[in-house]
Structures are given as C-alpha cells and as structure tokens.
Design a protein around this motif. Structure first.
Motif, PDB file in Angstrom:
ATOM      1  N   GLU A  14      35.893  46.989  40.948  1.00 17.20           N
ATOM      2  CA  GLU A  14      37.257  46.801  40.446  1.00 17.20           C
ATOM      3  C   GLU A  14      37.253  46.192  39.056  1.00 17.20           C
ATOM      4  O   GLU A  14      38.124  46.475  38.239  1.00 17.20           O
ATOM      5  CB  GLU A  14      38.056  45.914  41.404  1.00 17.20           C
ATOM      6  N   ARG A  15      36.258  45.368  38.802  1.00 20.37           N
ATOM      7  CA  ARG A  15      36.182  44.696  37.501  1.00 20.37           C
ATOM      8  C   ARG A  15      34.785  44.862  36.932  1.00 20.37           C
ATOM      9  O   ARG A  15      33.791  44.623  37.622  1.00 20.37           O
ATOM     10  CB  ARG A  15      36.513  43.210  37.654  1.00 20.37           C
ATOM     11  N   SER A  16      34.707  45.277  35.703  1.00 21.22           N
ATOM     12  CA  SER A  16      33.421  45.448  35.046  1.00 21.22           C
ATOM     13  C   SER A  16      32.761  44.092  34.820  1.00 21.22           C
ATOM     14  O   SER A  16      33.432  43.069  34.644  1.00 21.22           O
ATOM     15  CB  SER A  16      33.601  46.168  33.708  1.00 21.22           C
ATOM     16  N   PRO A  20      36.767  42.281  28.740  1.00 16.86           N
ATOM     17  CA  PRO A  20      37.865  41.369  29.077  1.00 16.86           C
ATOM     18  C   PRO A  20      38.320  41.526  30.520  1.00 16.86           C
ATOM     19  O   PRO A  20      38.082  42.549  31.163  1.00 16.86           O
ATOM     20  CB  PRO A  20      38.971  41.796  28.105  1.00 16.86           C
ATOM     21  N   LYS A  21      38.986  40.509  31.014  1.00 15.07           N
ATOM     22  CA  LYS A  21      39.533  40.548  32.364  1.00 15.07           C
ATOM     23  C   LYS A  21      40.633  41.606  32.440  1.00 15.07           C
ATOM     24  O   LYS A  21      41.491  41.677  31.558  1.00 15.07           O
ATOM     25  CB  LYS A  21      40.108  39.179  32.729  1.00 15.07           C
ATOM     26  N   PRO A  22      40.623  42.454  33.473  1.00 15.36           N
ATOM     27  CA  PRO A  22      41.664  43.487  33.592  1.00 15.36           C
ATOM     28  C   PRO A  22      43.058  42.872  33.686  1.00 15.36           C
ATOM     29  O   PRO A  22      43.243  41.793  34.257  1.00 15.36           O
ATOM     30  CB  PRO A  22      41.292  44.212  34.892  1.00 15.36           C
ATOM     31  N   GLU A  23      44.032  43.553  33.127  1.00 19.91           N
ATOM     32  CA  GLU A  23      45.408  43.062  33.167  1.00 19.91           C
ATOM     33  C   GLU A  23      46.045  43.273  34.537  1.00 19.91           C
ATOM     34  O   GLU A  23      46.986  42.571  34.899  1.00 19.91           O
ATOM     35  CB  GLU A  23      46.246  43.780  32.104  1.00 19.91           C
ATOM     36  N   HIS A  24      45.538  44.238  35.289  1.00 20.39           N
ATOM     37  CA  HIS A  24      46.125  44.565  36.584  1.00 20.39           C
ATOM     38  C   HIS A  24      45.031  44.600  37.649  1.00 20.39           C
ATOM     39  O   HIS A  24      43.843  44.592  37.339  1.00 20.39           O
ATOM     40  CB  HIS A  24      46.856  45.906  36.516  1.00 20.39           C
ATOM     41  N   SER A  25      45.442  44.633  38.893  1.00 19.24           N
ATOM     42  CA  SER A  25      44.501  44.689  40.009  1.00 19.24           C
ATOM     43  C   SER A  25      44.859  45.861  40.908  1.00 19.24           C
ATOM     44  O   SER A  25      45.990  46.365  40.890  1.00 19.24           O
ATOM     45  CB  SER A  25      44.550  43.391  40.825  1.00 19.24           C
ATOM     46  N   TYR A  64      42.243  52.267  36.262  1.00 16.86           N
ATOM     47  CA  TYR A  64      42.157  51.668  37.597  1.00 16.86           C
ATOM     48  C   TYR A  64      42.085  52.736  38.692  1.00 16.86           C
ATOM     49  O   TYR A  64      41.386  52.557  39.691  1.00 16.86           O
ATOM     50  CB  TYR A  64      43.369  50.770  37.846  1.00 16.86           C
TER      51      TYR A  64
END
Length: 231
Positions: A14-16, A20-25, A64
């Motif tokens: 879900e997250r590389s 940067p931290k993803p804006e959405h989940s 996503y």
C-alpha cells in the motif's frame, strides 16, 4: 494478453518504502466508494466519482487502484471486515449458521453486494479471514479440504440468493406513482386461477412457514444438515 486480475491490488504494498507518505489510503478510498454504492448503487461508483469524493484527481487515484475492478475488490474486502469472528457455540453447524446470519445482515446494509458475491470472489485479507473462520468451524468434521470449501461456497451462495430474493420483494423506492402492483401479485393471481395445483399447495405451506428470519435459518440449517454437518 490475459485480463487484469483485480486481486493483484493485494500483491502491491500500500505504501512504497521510499518517497513521500501517500495522501490517501486504501481504506479511505474504499469507504468513499462504499458510501456511494450504498446510497446510489454500484453502477454509480467510478474512479472519477470516488476521486472527487476524497478530494483527489482521477489520475492520481490510479496510483492506489489500477482499475475499477480493483476498486470493487477493495469495497468487497472492506465489507467483509464487518464480520465478527469470535467463536459462537461449540458445534460446526451453529458456528456456520452464525456466519451466514452475519453475512445476510451485511448484504442488507450493502444491497449491491449480494449479486456480486455470486459472480466473483474477493481475495483480500478480510475475505480470507472469513473463509478461514468458516473452515475453522468445520475442523472437527471428517471431510476432505475441497469438500469443506464447497460447503462454505454453497452456504455463501444460498445466503446471497436468499438476500437477492428478499431485496427484489421490496417495493421500489422513489415517488409514488399511483398504486403499483404488489411484488408477487402476478404469482398470486396465477395460483388463484387453479392452473398450478402443486405449486399452489407448496405456496400455501410457505405462507405458514414462519417469518423471513426463520425461513433463512431453516434454509441454511437444512443445507448444512444435508451436507452432514453436525449440530
């Protein structure tokens, strides 16, 4: 070229690990999609519509989910997260009945779900947790693994079909247009005409078969009993 497999979404992190931290989940995207589907139906759900709901551009949402099918996969797994998997009762039949009753309630909360479950399985973590819980209930039963999987699949199919029938029997939503025919009125009139005596006799017993909750319990327990699952 083979068709895209929507369950590929679970193979990607879900997250590389970098960037940067993803804006959405995934959870936030699924929640937005569920809100649309529950209010307007699955046909109203699109990448563009969900992106607008979460405040993103359609192109950015493809970071996503790679397709509409992947979005639906997230939705199906999100609703599978509504199951409560604590052990209820000691006997396999009672534990499976509890899961089926929960499934029926979930499908009523999300009316678009029942027909979808009949045509495509979900392979997300919550969906697999449901399957594992159902198989745990069958652990004491002396049957091979494939037979147990078939029992769970049939129980889920019966639940989905039952809910579809329930929902189709409800009066249509929307503005009142005079006095539309009641759901099933044609069947009543056909039986009263006397051309289908065996069906009429069966339906006469059906009307006294208890409320819909009892009918659902009977449908599931009768199937499980026939499959040899102990009470």
């Amino acid at each position: 070229m083979p068709a895209h497999d929507p369950t590929d979404v679970w193979r990607r992190p879900e997250r590389s690990a970098v960037g940067p931290k993803p804006e959405h989940s995934r959870n936030g995207i699924a929640t937005a999609a569920l809100r649309i589907a529950d209010q307007e139906g699955l046909a109203a759900v699109s990448i563009r519509r969900v992106a607008a709901t979460v405040g993103a551009g359609a192109a950015s949402l493809y970071r996503y989910v790679k397709s509409h099918d992947e979005l639906v996969e997230l939705m199906m797994d999100a609703v599978a997260g509504e199951y409560q998997f604590e052990v209820v009762g000691e006997h396999p039949r009672g534990r499976l009945l509890n899961l089926a009753q929960q499934g029926r309630s979930i499908m009523h909360r999300h009316p678009w779900l029942a027909p979808l479950l009949l045509t495509r399985p979900s392979m997300g973590p919550n969906s697999l947790r449901f399957l594992d819980s159902a198989l745990a209930a069958l652990a004491p039963v002396d049957l091979p693994g494939p037979a147990k999987l078939q029992i769970v699949a049939m129980m889920s199919a019966i639940t989905s079909a039952f809910v579809q029938n329930e929902l189709s029997s409800l009066p249509p939503a929307g503005p009142d247009e005079g006095s539309p025919a009641r759901p099933g009125q044609h069947l009543v009139e056909a039986l009263q005409a006397g051309e289908y005596p065996h069906l009429a006799a069966a339906m006469a017993g059906h009307s006294a078969a208890g409320n819909v909750d009892e009918q659902f319990t009977s449908a599931i327990t009768n199937y499980l009993a026939g499959a040899g699952i102990p009470a």
